[in-house]
Design an enzyme around this catalytic site. Structure first.
Site, PDB file in Angstrom:
ATOM      1  N   THR A   8       0.847  -1.193   0.000  1.00  0.00           N
ATOM      2  CA  THR A   8       0.000   0.000   0.000  1.00  0.00           C
ATOM      3  C   THR A   8       0.885   1.246   0.000  1.00  0.00           C
ATOM      4  O   THR A   8       2.009   1.226   0.483  1.00  0.00           O
ATOM      5  CB  THR A   8      -0.943   0.034   1.217  1.00  0.00           C
ATOM      6  OG1 THR A   8      -0.189   0.292   2.414  1.00  0.00           O
ATOM      7  CG2 THR A   8      -1.706  -1.271   1.380  1.00  0.00           C
ATOM      8  N   GLY A   9       0.360   2.329  -0.569  1.00  0.00           N
ATOM      9  CA  GLY A   9       1.155   3.549  -0.665  1.00  0.00           C
ATOM     10  C   GLY A   9       2.372   3.355  -1.550  1.00  0.00           C
ATOM     11  O   GLY A   9       3.465   3.821  -1.245  1.00  0.00           O
ATOM     12  N   ALA A  10       2.166   2.677  -2.690  1.00  0.00           N
ATOM     13  CA  ALA A  10       3.296   2.247  -3.526  1.00  0.00           C
ATOM     14  C   ALA A  10       3.722   3.282  -4.564  1.00  0.00           C
ATOM     15  O   ALA A  10       4.706   3.065  -5.271  1.00  0.00           O
ATOM     16  CB  ALA A  10       2.936   0.942  -4.239  1.00  0.00           C
ATOM     17  N   SER A  11       3.023   4.406  -4.677  1.00  0.00           N
ATOM     18  CA  SER A  11       3.281   5.318  -5.789  1.00  0.00           C
ATOM     19  C   SER A  11       4.412   6.309  -5.537  1.00  0.00           C
ATOM     20  O   SER A  11       4.784   7.068  -6.428  1.00  0.00           O
ATOM     21  CB  SER A  11       2.004   6.090  -6.156  1.00  0.00           C
ATOM     22  OG  SER A  11       1.582   6.891  -5.069  1.00  0.00           O
ATOM     23  N   GLY A  13       7.814   7.706  -2.473  1.00  0.00           N
ATOM     24  CA  GLY A  13       8.522   7.576  -1.205  1.00  0.00           C
ATOM     25  C   GLY A  13       9.052   6.188  -0.948  1.00  0.00           C
ATOM     26  O   GLY A  13       9.537   5.489  -1.851  1.00  0.00           O
ATOM     27  N   GLY A  15       7.406   3.524  -0.298  1.00  0.00           N
ATOM     28  CA  GLY A  15       6.631   2.491  -0.982  1.00  0.00           C
ATOM     29  C   GLY A  15       7.176   2.170  -2.353  1.00  0.00           C
ATOM     30  O   GLY A  15       7.348   0.997  -2.719  1.00  0.00           O
ATOM     31  N   SER A 171       6.973   4.088  13.095  1.00  0.00           N
ATOM     32  CA  SER A 171       7.813   5.276  13.175  1.00  0.00           C
ATOM     33  C   SER A 171       8.493   5.335  14.531  1.00  0.00           C
ATOM     34  O   SER A 171       7.989   4.798  15.518  1.00  0.00           O
ATOM     35  CB  SER A 171       6.959   6.533  12.974  1.00  0.00           C
ATOM     36  OG  SER A 171       7.694   7.706  13.228  1.00  0.00           O
ATOM     37  N   TYR A 193      -0.465  11.720  14.314  1.00  0.00           N
ATOM     38  CA  TYR A 193       0.461  10.820  13.615  1.00  0.00           C
ATOM     39  C   TYR A 193       1.156   9.903  14.616  1.00  0.00           C
ATOM     40  O   TYR A 193       1.199   8.678  14.430  1.00  0.00           O
ATOM     41  CB  TYR A 193       1.489  11.639  12.836  1.00  0.00           C
ATOM     42  CG  TYR A 193       2.438  10.801  12.014  1.00  0.00           C
ATOM     43  CD1 TYR A 193       2.054  10.302  10.773  1.00  0.00           C
ATOM     44  CD2 TYR A 193       3.720  10.505  12.483  1.00  0.00           C
ATOM     45  CE1 TYR A 193       2.930   9.528  10.025  1.00  0.00           C
ATOM     46  CE2 TYR A 193       4.593   9.734  11.728  1.00  0.00           C
ATOM     47  CZ  TYR A 193       4.193   9.249  10.507  1.00  0.00           C
ATOM     48  OH  TYR A 193       5.059   8.467   9.768  1.00  0.00           O
TER      49      TYR A 193
END
Length: 332
Positions: A8-11, A13, A15, A171, A193
């Site tokens: 997930t969040g692969a597009s 950074g 990921g 994190s 966060y």
């Protein structure tokens, strides 16, 4: 058969860097890019295929901040795959970040500046909001959307011939002081966060207790301080340009200043190569980079109370039940 890996969040950074590094480790995997934006997902797929033209790469649209989107994506994945070997729960948001420069100055005077710079403790605040489901956006995107996704994918994750893996991007900013069971969505605070990442650590601990016997193992990683779109929103770009030489110097003293997405994915890739049975469920694996640029992984004990983790997990199950009642039409 090839292993199936969902990210997930692969597009962008960490990921995106992770996807490229995983194909470098094993070009036979089937890599599924889970992204909120379909156009970005396809662009990422084309980018990855330019580097690895023989790779099997597919995409699935999922907005982790929308529970209806999560349920639709899970349904599509169940139709598409018979099993999932790895799920990298990497997508996350940090909306409206603010830096407390007064706190940084106090940290300098008190000798705690390096600690504050490596954990953002007392330095970073965010302004959260409700999403379309009436839930806090950061909590939903960073944790609960992922929780619903894996719960809906249990049939693909449990009872396989080989163990399946959940790998959460947590994190060093995950702190117990930012989390409260009575306000686990962090509606009343300004450290959403940090709270969501601590909640991630709690969730992983309980998932191991519940699912290890069914062949599902969960781990948490910290990518360190990575310069990505999320990070660049904290300060104006010109300040980052001025600060970068200083940050490379700080890395001689703060090994979690990984700085690049490639370096930040070190712990994710390291876990890809480990046997889960031999990993410690109460450890967070940190990506680290030495002052001379060498990457390595450092395990650190999780600062979690297992009783609190169990109570929080029960709250997640209660919230899940409410969600499924609301979106019954999206269930099989």
């Amino acid at each position: 058969m090839e292993r199936v890996v969902l990210v997930t969040g692969a597009s962008g950074g960490v990921g995106l860097a992770l996807c490229r590094r995983l194909l470098g480790e094993d070009g036979r995997i089937h890599l599924c890019l889970a992204c909120r934006n379909t156009q970005k997902a396809e662009a990422t797929r084309e980018l990855v295929l330019q580097e690895y033209p023989a790779a099997q790469v597919s995409t699935v649209e999922v907005d982790l901040g929308s529970l209806a989107s999560v349920l639709r994506a899970a349904q599509e994945l169940r139709c598409r795959f018979q099993r999932l070997d790895f799920v990298y729960l990497n997508a996350g948001i940090m909306p409206n970040p603010h830096v407390n420069f007064k706190a940084l100055w106090k940290g300098l005077l008190s000798g705690r500046l390096l600690h504050m710079l490596t954990t953002a403790e007392g330095v970073m605040t965010q302004t959260d909001r409700l999403n379309g489901d009436g839930l806090q956006e950061v909590f939903t995107t960073n944790l609960f959307g992922h929780f619903i996704l894996i719960r809906q994918l249990e049939s693909l994750l449990c009872g396989n011939e080989k163990p399946s893996r959940l790998i959460w991007t947590s994190s060093s900013n995950a702190r117990e002081s930012a989390f409260s069971l009575s306000d686990y969505q962090h509606a009343k605070g300004q450290e959403s966060y940090s709270s969501s990442k601590y909640a991630t650590d709690l969730t992983s601990v309980v998932l191991n207790r519940k699912f290890n016997k069914q062949g599902l193992y969960s781990s948490v990683v910290c990518p360190g301080l990575v310069m990505s779109n999320m990070t660049y929103r904290i300060l104006p770009i010109f300040l980052w340009v001025l600060l970068m030489p200083i940050m490379y110097l700080i890395r001689f003293f703060a090994k979690t200043y990984t700085l690049t997405p490639y370096n930040g994915a070190e712990a994710h890739v390291w876990l890809f190569k480990q046997k889960p049975e031999y990993l410690d469920a109460l450890v967070k694996y940190h990506s680290c980079t030495s002052g001379l640029g060498k990457n390595y992984v450092e395990p650190r004990k999780l600062d979690v109370d297992e009783e609190t983790a169990e109570k929080f997990y029960q709250k997640l199950l209660e919230l899940e039940e409410q969600t499924l009642e609301k979106y019954g039409d999206l269930l099989d």
